[in-house]
Write a protein that holds these residues in place. Structure first.
Motif, mmCIF file in Angstrom:
data_model
loop_
_atom_site.group_PDB
_atom_site.id
_atom_site.type_symbol
_atom_site.label_atom_id
_atom_site.label_comp_id
_atom_site.label_asym_id
_atom_site.label_seq_id
_atom_site.Cartn_x
_atom_site.Cartn_y
_atom_site.Cartn_z
ATOM 1 N N VAL A 150 0.847 -1.190 0.000
ATOM 2 C CA VAL A 150 0.000 0.000 0.000
ATOM 3 C C VAL A 150 0.883 1.240 0.000
ATOM 4 O O VAL A 150 2.007 1.220 0.511
ATOM 5 N N ALA A 151 0.366 2.307 -0.582
ATOM 6 C CA ALA A 151 1.078 3.585 -0.601
ATOM 7 C C ALA A 151 0.056 4.711 -0.538
ATOM 8 O O ALA A 151 -1.024 4.611 -1.122
ATOM 9 N N VAL A 152 0.420 5.750 0.186
ATOM 10 C CA VAL A 152 -0.437 6.921 0.330
ATOM 11 C C VAL A 152 0.451 8.152 0.212
ATOM 12 O O VAL A 152 1.567 8.167 0.732
ATOM 13 N N SER A 153 -0.061 9.174 -0.464
ATOM 14 C CA SER A 153 0.667 10.432 -0.581
ATOM 15 C C SER A 153 -0.336 11.577 -0.593
ATOM 16 O O SER A 153 -1.426 11.439 -1.166
ATOM 17 N N MET A 154 0.018 12.669 0.060
ATOM 18 C CA MET A 154 -0.874 13.833 0.062
ATOM 19 C C MET A 154 -0.070 15.103 0.243
ATOM 20 O O MET A 154 1.002 15.093 0.853
ATOM 21 N N LEU A 155 -0.587 16.172 -0.320
ATOM 22 C CA LEU A 155 0.015 17.482 -0.128
ATOM 23 C C LEU A 155 -0.479 18.064 1.194
ATOM 24 O O LEU A 155 -1.684 18.043 1.483
ATOM 25 N N ILE A 156 0.446 18.571 1.976
ATOM 26 C CA ILE A 156 0.109 19.161 3.268
ATOM 27 C C ILE A 156 -0.825 20.362 3.088
ATOM 28 O O ILE A 156 -1.764 20.551 3.860
ATOM 29 N N LYS A 157 -0.601 21.146 2.036
ATOM 30 C CA LYS A 157 -1.430 22.342 1.807
ATOM 31 C C LYS A 157 -2.891 22.006 1.515
ATOM 32 O O LYS A 157 -3.740 22.899 1.525
ATOM 33 N N PRO B 127 6.496 19.560 1.521
ATOM 34 C CA PRO B 127 5.164 19.671 0.904
ATOM 35 C C PRO B 127 4.283 18.427 1.006
ATOM 36 O O PRO B 127 3.071 18.531 0.870
ATOM 37 N N LYS B 128 4.865 17.247 1.249
ATOM 38 C CA LYS B 128 4.072 16.017 1.219
ATOM 39 C C LYS B 128 4.185 15.221 2.503
ATOM 40 O O LYS B 128 5.173 15.285 3.219
ATOM 41 N N ALA B 129 3.154 14.438 2.737
ATOM 42 C CA ALA B 129 3.173 13.378 3.749
ATOM 43 C C ALA B 129 2.933 12.089 2.979
ATOM 44 O O ALA B 129 2.210 12.081 1.965
ATOM 45 N N SER B 130 3.550 10.997 3.425
ATOM 46 C CA SER B 130 3.362 9.744 2.701
ATOM 47 C C SER B 130 3.467 8.545 3.631
ATOM 48 O O SER B 130 4.013 8.632 4.728
ATOM 49 N N PHE B 131 2.913 7.456 3.159
ATOM 50 C CA PHE B 131 3.025 6.165 3.836
ATOM 51 C C PHE B 131 3.324 5.123 2.777
ATOM 52 O O PHE B 131 2.675 5.094 1.728
ATOM 53 N N LYS B 132 4.297 4.275 3.038
ATOM 54 C CA LYS B 132 4.604 3.147 2.168
ATOM 55 C C LYS B 132 4.727 1.926 3.055
ATOM 56 O O LYS B 132 5.461 1.942 4.046
ATOM 57 N N GLY B 133 3.979 0.879 2.709
ATOM 58 C CA GLY B 133 4.026 -0.296 3.554
ATOM 59 C C GLY B 133 3.374 -1.497 2.924
ATOM 60 O O GLY B 133 3.192 -1.574 1.705
ATOM 61 N N LYS B 134 2.999 -2.420 3.805
ATOM 62 C CA LYS B 134 2.386 -3.672 3.344
ATOM 63 C C LYS B 134 1.317 -4.114 4.332
ATOM 64 O O LYS B 134 1.296 -3.694 5.483
#
Length: 185
Positions: free
Chosen positions: A62-69, A93-100
């Motif tokens: 799984v992966a998630v990415s988002m702009l803080i703004k 500028p970004k927050a993210s999660f990468k995992g399984k």
């Protein structure tokens, strides 16, 4: 001629397999991330409805990415302070999660119903990565898979500084909930 035919068939088969595998990566570009900070003097919350999430149903990643703004607050001054003073969204500028998904092999995403799983990976906020584990609930429907998770983020773990002047206005640990609706292809 037979060798060329076999080679063409083999190449077509490999491409078909890769296309089928690629189709098992589901993406939602309008996921919702929400956080809530409960503090003695003031509660603060914000929502980002432009989070991008992906799940690979072949590998369980799984992966998630988002702009803080893209986090929006009820009060514009809170949003300004959040971006400029705390999360420094110009610099980070970004927050993210990468995992399984830990127990991925035991889950059946082809049948309708509710599945509970544990996701683990790296959460990056404010330029700092930290390991995180979270329980994820999947609702498997005919045409989509809904995913929801709730977890806590300690601001100190991501080197987000709270000035002593406003320490009673901002919680040191923030509640975060994230949801995605992945359309099946």
């Amino acid at each position: 001629m037979n060798t060329i035919k076999i080679l063409v068939i083999a190449m077509f088969s490999l491409l078909s397999c890769n296309l089928v595998k690629a189709q098992n990566v589901l993406i939602d570009k309008q996921g919702v991330a929400h956080f809530f900070s409960e503090a003695p003097l003031e509660d603060i919350e914000a929502t980002n409805d432009q989070a991008v999430g992906a799940i690979d149903l072949n590998k369980g990643t799984v992966a998630v990415s988002m702009l803080i703004k893209n986090f929006h607050f009820e009060k514009s001054l809170m949003e300004e302070h959040f971006n400029e003073n705390y999360l420094e969204s110009e610099k980070y500028p970004k927050a993210s999660f990468k995992g399984k998904i830990v127990n991925f092999e035991s889950l059946d995403f082809s049948k309708s119903g509710i599945l509970t799983a544990k996701a683990e990976g790296e959460l990056e906020i404010h330029g700092v990565s930290q390991p995180v584990e979270s329980e994820v609930t999947f609702e498997i429907l005919e045409n989509e898979i809904k995913a929801k998770t709730i977890f806590k983020v300690a601001l100190e773990d991501h080197k987000i500084k709270i000035p002593k002047l406003v320490i009673k206005n901002i919680a040191e640990i923030v509640d975060v909930d994230v949801s995605f609706n992945f359309e099946k292809k």
